[in-house]
Design a protein around this motif. Structure first.
Motif, short mmCIF file in Angstrom:
data_model
loop_
_atom_site.label_atom_id
_atom_site.label_comp_id
_atom_site.label_asym_id
_atom_site.label_seq_id
_atom_site.Cartn_x
_atom_site.Cartn_y
_atom_site.Cartn_z
N GLY A 1 -38.16 104.11 35.28
CA GLY A 1 -38.82 105.07 34.38
C GLY A 1 -40.02 104.44 33.67
N VAL A 2 -39.84 103.22 33.19
CA VAL A 2 -40.94 102.50 32.54
C VAL A 2 -42.05 102.23 33.56
CG1 VAL A 2 -41.62 100.34 31.41
CG2 VAL A 2 -39.53 101.50 30.72
N PHE A 3 -41.66 101.85 34.78
CA PHE A 3 -42.63 101.59 35.84
C PHE A 3 -43.45 102.84 36.14
CE2 PHE A 3 -43.66 101.74 40.39
CZ PHE A 3 -44.51 100.65 40.47
N LEU A 4 -42.78 103.99 36.29
CA LEU A 4 -43.51 105.24 36.56
C LEU A 4 -44.45 105.60 35.42
CD1 LEU A 4 -40.99 107.68 38.27
CD2 LEU A 4 -43.02 106.63 39.25
N TRP A 5 -43.97 105.45 34.18
CA TRP A 5 -44.82 105.74 33.03
C TRP A 5 -46.04 104.81 33.03
CZ3 TRP A 5 -45.89 102.20 29.14
CH2 TRP A 5 -46.69 102.68 28.12
N LEU A 6 -45.79 103.53 33.31
CA LEU A 6 -46.87 102.55 33.30
C LEU A 6 -47.91 102.86 34.37
CD1 LEU A 6 -47.87 99.89 32.05
CD2 LEU A 6 -46.51 98.69 33.75
N LEU B 1 -46.83 96.03 26.65
CA LEU B 1 -45.39 95.92 26.42
C LEU B 1 -44.60 96.47 27.61
CD1 LEU B 1 -45.04 96.85 22.65
CD2 LEU B 1 -44.65 94.63 23.71
N GLY B 2 -45.13 97.53 28.23
CA GLY B 2 -44.48 98.08 29.42
C GLY B 2 -44.45 97.06 30.54
N VAL B 3 -45.55 96.34 30.74
CA VAL B 3 -45.60 95.29 31.77
C VAL B 3 -44.60 94.19 31.43
CG1 VAL B 3 -47.03 93.47 32.78
CG2 VAL B 3 -47.98 95.76 32.44
N VAL B 4 -44.57 93.77 30.18
CA VAL B 4 -43.64 92.72 29.76
C VAL B 4 -42.19 93.18 29.97
CG1 VAL B 4 -42.77 91.44 27.75
CG2 VAL B 4 -45.23 91.62 28.16
N TYR B 5 -41.90 94.42 29.64
CA TYR B 5 -40.54 94.95 29.79
C TYR B 5 -40.10 94.93 31.25
CZ TYR B 5 -36.48 97.98 29.53
OH TYR B 5 -35.22 98.48 29.62
N ILE B 6 -41.01 95.32 32.15
CA ILE B 6 -40.67 95.34 33.57
C ILE B 6 -40.46 93.92 34.09
CG2 ILE B 6 -41.59 95.85 35.87
CD1 ILE B 6 -42.85 98.35 34.63
N LEU B 7 -41.30 93.00 33.67
CA LEU B 7 -41.21 91.62 34.17
C LEU B 7 -40.11 90.80 33.48
CD1 LEU B 7 -45.01 90.77 34.47
CD2 LEU B 7 -43.43 91.49 36.28
N SER B 8 -39.70 91.22 32.32
CA SER B 8 -38.73 90.47 31.53
C SER B 8 -37.33 90.56 32.14
CB SER B 8 -38.68 91.02 30.11
OG SER B 8 -37.61 90.44 29.40
N PRO B 9 -36.61 89.45 32.14
CA PRO B 9 -35.22 89.51 32.61
C PRO B 9 -34.28 90.16 31.59
CG PRO B 9 -35.76 87.29 31.89
CD PRO B 9 -37.03 88.11 31.81
N ILE C 1 -27.96 103.13 35.59
CA ILE C 1 -28.71 103.29 34.35
C ILE C 1 -29.69 102.14 34.15
CG2 ILE C 1 -28.54 103.50 31.84
CD1 ILE C 1 -25.70 104.66 32.33
N GLY C 2 -29.26 100.92 34.43
CA GLY C 2 -30.10 99.73 34.23
C GLY C 2 -31.34 99.73 35.09
N VAL C 3 -31.20 100.13 36.34
CA VAL C 3 -32.35 100.19 37.25
C VAL C 3 -33.21 101.41 36.92
CG1 VAL C 3 -33.03 100.43 39.66
CG2 VAL C 3 -31.16 98.91 39.04
N ALA C 4 -32.57 102.51 36.54
CA ALA C 4 -33.30 103.74 36.23
C ALA C 4 -34.24 103.56 35.05
CB ALA C 4 -32.34 104.89 35.97
N ASP C 5 -33.85 102.80 34.03
CA ASP C 5 -34.74 102.62 32.89
C ASP C 5 -35.96 101.80 33.29
OD1 ASP C 5 -33.34 100.10 32.86
OD2 ASP C 5 -34.01 99.82 30.80
N ASP C 6 -35.76 100.77 34.12
CA ASP C 6 -36.90 99.99 34.62
C ASP C 6 -37.83 100.88 35.44
OD1 ASP C 6 -35.93 97.72 33.43
OD2 ASP C 6 -35.15 96.84 35.28
#
Length: 117
Positions: free
Chosen positions: A84-89, A58-66, A77-82
């Motif tokens: 953050g998910v990328f670092l966690w992943l 789901l993390g991969v899908v979230y990063i790749l999803s538009p 904020i919009g870039v920071a959440d991506d």
């Protein structure tokens, strides 16, 4: 501010784990990811459950999803959440794949040591 420091700490922990002496190297961990996924899906590796694997997917899908939870037009904020998910992943994948490589090594050593000449 707090989220930035938490992301920096996560990145630092990942770096320290990957560079720890005796620990699997970065490229060894990266190459082990497909084997890890296969082993978890087949139930051959108990070190990680299918639920965590699904969460990573789901993390991969979230990063790749538009489509984002926080739109990217809210620049910071919009870039920071991506990010953050990328670092966690990345931290999760490198950590899990490192443990999987150590598991593979233990299995191989167990087979070699357990054999009689």
């Amino acid at each position: 501010m707090m989220a930035k420091s938490a992301r920096a700490a996560a990145a630092w922990r990942t770096y320290r784990e990957v560079t720890k002496p005796g620990s699997p190297a970065l490229m060894t961990r990266v190459r082990a990811i497909p084997r890890l996924v296969r082993a978890v899906m087949r139930g051959e590796y108990a070190g990680m459950g299918k639920g965590k694997l699904a969460l990573l997917g789901l993390g991969v899908v979230y990063i790749l999803s538009p489509i984002d939870v926080v739109p990217d037009f809210l620049m910071l904020i919009g870039v920071a959440d991506d990010f953050g998910v990328f670092l966690w992943l990345i931290a999760s994948l490198l950590g899990e794949s490192g443990r999987y490589v150590e598991h593979e090594r233990a299995v191989i050593q167990g087979r070699v040591e357990g054999q009689t000449p």
